[in-house]
Design an enzyme around this catalytic site. Sequence first.
Site, PDB file in Angstrom:
ATOM      1  N   HIS A 311       2.933  -0.341   3.777  1.00  0.00           N
ATOM      2  CA  HIS A 311       3.783   0.449   4.866  1.00  0.00           C
ATOM      3  C   HIS A 311       4.906   1.081   4.377  1.00  0.00           C
ATOM      4  CE1 HIS A 311       5.768   0.432   8.851  1.00  0.00           C
ATOM      5  NE2 HIS A 311       4.519   0.284   9.321  1.00  0.00           N
ATOM      6  N   ASP A 369      -2.630  -3.567  10.877  1.00  0.00           N
ATOM      7  CA  ASP A 369      -4.117  -2.906  11.222  1.00  0.00           C
ATOM      8  C   ASP A 369      -5.096  -3.905  10.499  1.00  0.00           C
ATOM      9  OD1 ASP A 369      -2.649  -0.058  11.116  1.00  0.00           O
ATOM     10  OD2 ASP A 369      -3.614  -0.690  12.765  1.00  0.00           O
TER      11      ASP A 369
HETATM   12  C1  SDX Z   1       0.450   2.168  10.880  1.00  0.00           C
HETATM   13  O1  SDX Z   1       5.019   3.965  10.390  1.00  0.00           O
HETATM   14  C2  SDX Z   1       4.512   2.986  11.054  1.00  0.00           C
HETATM   15  O2  SDX Z   1       5.569   2.208  11.574  1.00  0.00           O
HETATM   16  C3  SDX Z   1       3.159   2.985  11.337  1.00  0.00           C
HETATM   17  C4  SDX Z   1       2.578   1.581  12.036  1.00  0.00           C
HETATM   18  C5  SDX Z   1       3.108   1.593  13.562  1.00  0.00           C
HETATM   19  O3  SDX Z   1       3.370   0.669  14.266  1.00  0.00           O
HETATM   20  O4  SDX Z   1       3.227   2.786  13.959  1.00  0.00           O
HETATM   21  O5  SDX Z   1       3.231   0.463  11.439  1.00  0.00           O
HETATM   22  C6  SDX Z   1       1.059   1.762  12.000  1.00  0.00           C
HETATM   23  O6  SDX Z   1       0.415   3.055  10.557  1.00  0.00           O
HETATM   24  C7  SDX Z   1       0.376   1.021   9.778  1.00  0.00           C
HETATM   25  C8  SDX Z   1      -0.032   1.607   8.314  1.00  0.00           C
HETATM   26  C9  SDX Z   1      -1.693   1.655   8.598  1.00  0.00           C
HETATM   27  N1  SDX Z   1      -1.997   2.588   7.371  1.00  0.00           N
HETATM   28  C10 SDX Z   1      -2.889   1.977   6.350  1.00  0.00           C
HETATM   29  O7  SDX Z   1      -3.150   0.569   6.340  1.00  0.00           O
HETATM   30  C11 SDX Z   1      -3.390   2.674   5.359  1.00  0.00           C
HETATM   31  C12 SDX Z   1      -3.218   2.207   3.886  1.00  0.00           C
HETATM   32  N2  SDX Z   1      -1.841   2.232   3.714  1.00  0.00           N
HETATM   33  C13 SDX Z   1      -1.327   3.408   2.837  1.00  0.00           C
HETATM   34  O8  SDX Z   1      -2.031   4.549   2.992  1.00  0.00           O
HETATM   35  C14 SDX Z   1       0.058   3.327   2.712  1.00  0.00           C
HETATM   36  O9  SDX Z   1       0.611   2.006   2.553  1.00  0.00           O
HETATM   37  C15 SDX Z   1       0.856   4.023   3.971  1.00  0.00           C
HETATM   38  C16 SDX Z   1       0.320   5.325   4.466  1.00  0.00           C
HETATM   39  C17 SDX Z   1       0.852   3.023   5.093  1.00  0.00           C
HETATM   40  C18 SDX Z   1       2.537   3.821   3.437  1.00  0.00           C
HETATM   41  O10 SDX Z   1       2.399   5.027   2.540  1.00  0.00           O
HETATM   42  P1  SDX Z   1       3.849   5.657   1.775  1.00  0.00           P
HETATM   43  O11 SDX Z   1       4.916   4.671   2.512  1.00  0.00           O
HETATM   44  O12 SDX Z   1       3.837   7.102   1.696  1.00  0.00           O
HETATM   45  O13 SDX Z   1       3.693   4.811   0.452  1.00  0.00           O
HETATM   46  P2  SDX Z   1       3.085   5.487  -0.693  1.00  0.00           P
HETATM   47  O14 SDX Z   1       1.969   6.330  -0.312  1.00  0.00           O
HETATM   48  O15 SDX Z   1       4.272   6.220  -1.408  1.00  0.00           O
HETATM   49  O16 SDX Z   1       2.637   4.295  -1.716  1.00  0.00           O
HETATM   50  C19 SDX Z   1       3.433   3.735  -2.715  1.00  0.00           C
HETATM   51  C20 SDX Z   1       2.788   3.227  -3.675  1.00  0.00           C
HETATM   52  C21 SDX Z   1       1.903   4.490  -4.326  1.00  0.00           C
HETATM   53  O17 SDX Z   1       1.675   4.200  -5.703  1.00  0.00           O
HETATM   54  P3  SDX Z   1       2.625   5.124  -6.768  1.00  0.00           P
HETATM   55  O18 SDX Z   1       2.275   6.455  -6.353  1.00  0.00           O
HETATM   56  O19 SDX Z   1       4.163   4.635  -6.164  1.00  0.00           O
HETATM   57  O20 SDX Z   1       2.074   4.600  -8.126  1.00  0.00           O
HETATM   58  O21 SDX Z   1       2.050   2.178  -3.590  1.00  0.00           O
HETATM   59  C22 SDX Z   1       0.569   2.702  -3.455  1.00  0.00           C
HETATM   60  C23 SDX Z   1       0.595   4.248  -3.520  1.00  0.00           C
HETATM   61  O22 SDX Z   1      -0.591   4.425  -4.145  1.00  0.00           O
HETATM   62  N3  SDX Z   1      -0.225   2.396  -2.267  1.00  0.00           N
HETATM   63  C24 SDX Z   1      -1.431   1.509  -2.325  1.00  0.00           C
HETATM   64  C25 SDX Z   1      -1.396   1.563  -0.719  1.00  0.00           C
HETATM   65  N4  SDX Z   1      -0.269   2.075  -0.277  1.00  0.00           N
HETATM   66  C26 SDX Z   1       0.379   2.451  -1.083  1.00  0.00           C
HETATM   67  N5  SDX Z   1      -2.351   1.524  -3.007  1.00  0.00           N
HETATM   68  C27 SDX Z   1      -3.466   0.759  -2.665  1.00  0.00           C
HETATM   69  N6  SDX Z   1      -3.576   0.635  -1.313  1.00  0.00           N
HETATM   70  C28 SDX Z   1      -2.910   0.868  -0.502  1.00  0.00           C
HETATM   71  N7  SDX Z   1      -3.065   0.556   0.742  1.00  0.00           N
END
Ligand code: SDX
Length: 434
Positions: A311, A369
């Site tokens: 998140h 989720d």
């Molecule tokens: C919702 O914003 C809100 O409030 C949203 C929400 C709401 O109520 O409105 O809470 C609802 O959208 C919840 C999130 C649902 N999405 C998912 O579950 C999809 C999987 N999650 C990821 O795509 C990700 O965690 C996000 C999109 C939710 C957040 O992404 P960020 O904040 O841009 O973080 P990032 O992509 O920069 O990740 C940081 C690191 C990265 O690694 P590095 O590049 O630093 O090496 O963590 C890794 C990412 O690769 N990472 C994951 C991961 N999520 C982040 N690696 C594996 N699996 C994951 N799920």
Amino acid sequence: MSGSKVNGTVQINEEGHVSTDLPMLEGSLGPKVIDIRKLYAQTGHFTYDPGFTSTASCDSAITYIDGDEGILMHRGYKIEELASESDFMEVCFLLLKGELPNAEEKAKFSHDITYHTMLHEQLIQLFRGFRRDAHPMAIMVGVVGALSAFYHDSTDINDPHQRMIASYRLIAKMPTIAAMAYKYSVGQPFIYPNNELSYAENFMHMTFSVPAEDYKLSPTVARAMDRIFILHADHEQNASTSTVRLAGSSGANPFACIAAGIACLWGPAHGGANEAVLTMLEEIGSVDNVQEYINKAKDKNDPFRLMGFGHRVYKNYDPRAKVMQQTCYEVLDELGIKDEPMLKLAMELERIALEDEYFVEKKLFPNVDFYSGIILKALGFPTSMFTVLFALARTVGWVAQWNEMMEDPGQKIGRPRQLYTGPAERPFVPLVKR
Ligand code: SDX
């Protein structure tokens, strides 16, 4: 602007560049903000923050999140208490008006919402224009956007009364539209709202009842549906809420703004994650394959991510996920399927991930989720309807945030700038010379 100026300034010093003093603003909770509204005028510099990881786009009194502590509050009330002690109508009133309703206020609000649940009959023709296999989110975007063509008497955004009517109409009609999208996809007749039922009961009735027999709904299932709506109601300035605010900042009508929010929510990185979680669990298939998928999620060269994990704000457990997990147990127990394989697989996936150094170091926890899809599947919804339910519940948050923005006398159109990386000026080359 409700922030208050505090002592202390921020110097921007670069060799040979003008430094400037910028005021700090402090809200009631959370980080202070650096007020950069005059930065460009004073320095000729923009700030740079794609993804808005360090940017406050507005001030708001509706929802507060502490991502490190895993705290979520609506108007000061913790989500755990709202989910266990109140119902969705009370939370809608709270988000819209800032206070929990007393019994009389709640009765009137519920009545007013109930008496807006019917849809203009002509809109049925719009549904008929879609293919039966259209994704229900495509139908939601289309039909909600089309509401402005039917409810002209609540599109004057400068009239507080019309803003309130449009807000009530949107909250009231989303379950009707969502249920109709489902009915259309399965070829069953649309079911009209029943004013005797609660908001969640009415939605389940319109979705799952058929004219051929009486529909029986267990109170546990209805309560679970209501609680799922509460858990999805609002969440600060997330991507879809920011979309609604940006659309509203141009003066677009509320129906168009909410349609824009629905479109943004559809993405798998946002509200589409609940559908993606189920798809992922079905792909993993068995506990034996969990480690392989954990490794894929950790592999920088593999685009696979563990859906339902991570998140932007929560670097701790999403408090909604814990309530959702508990609700999952209750619903599956009530339905006599507590040994549901998907739940067991999800729990094993969660256990292994939370012990894995990668997820621990990057503070990736289950989010709202992760469990919601399992409950919704158990309640009988197809995965294509999961994000529709998220949009249904989030409409009150979008509408509350939109109203807050419209009531702000300082409100202006949102218009970010950029860091330009394209070519400098160059002479045009006629086609014959290219
Ligand atoms: C919702 O914003 C809100 O409030 C949203 C929400 C709401 O109520 O409105 O809470 C609802 O959208 C919840 C999130 C649902 N999405 C998912 O579950 C999809 C999987 N999650 C990821 O795509 C990700 O965690 C996000 C999109 C939710 C957040 O992404 P960020 O904040 O841009 O973080 P990032 O992509 O920069 O990740 C940081 C690191 C990265 O690694 P590095 O590049 O630093 O090496 O963590 C890794 C990412 O690769 N990472 C994951 C991961 N999520 C982040 N690696 C594996 N699996 C994951 N799920």
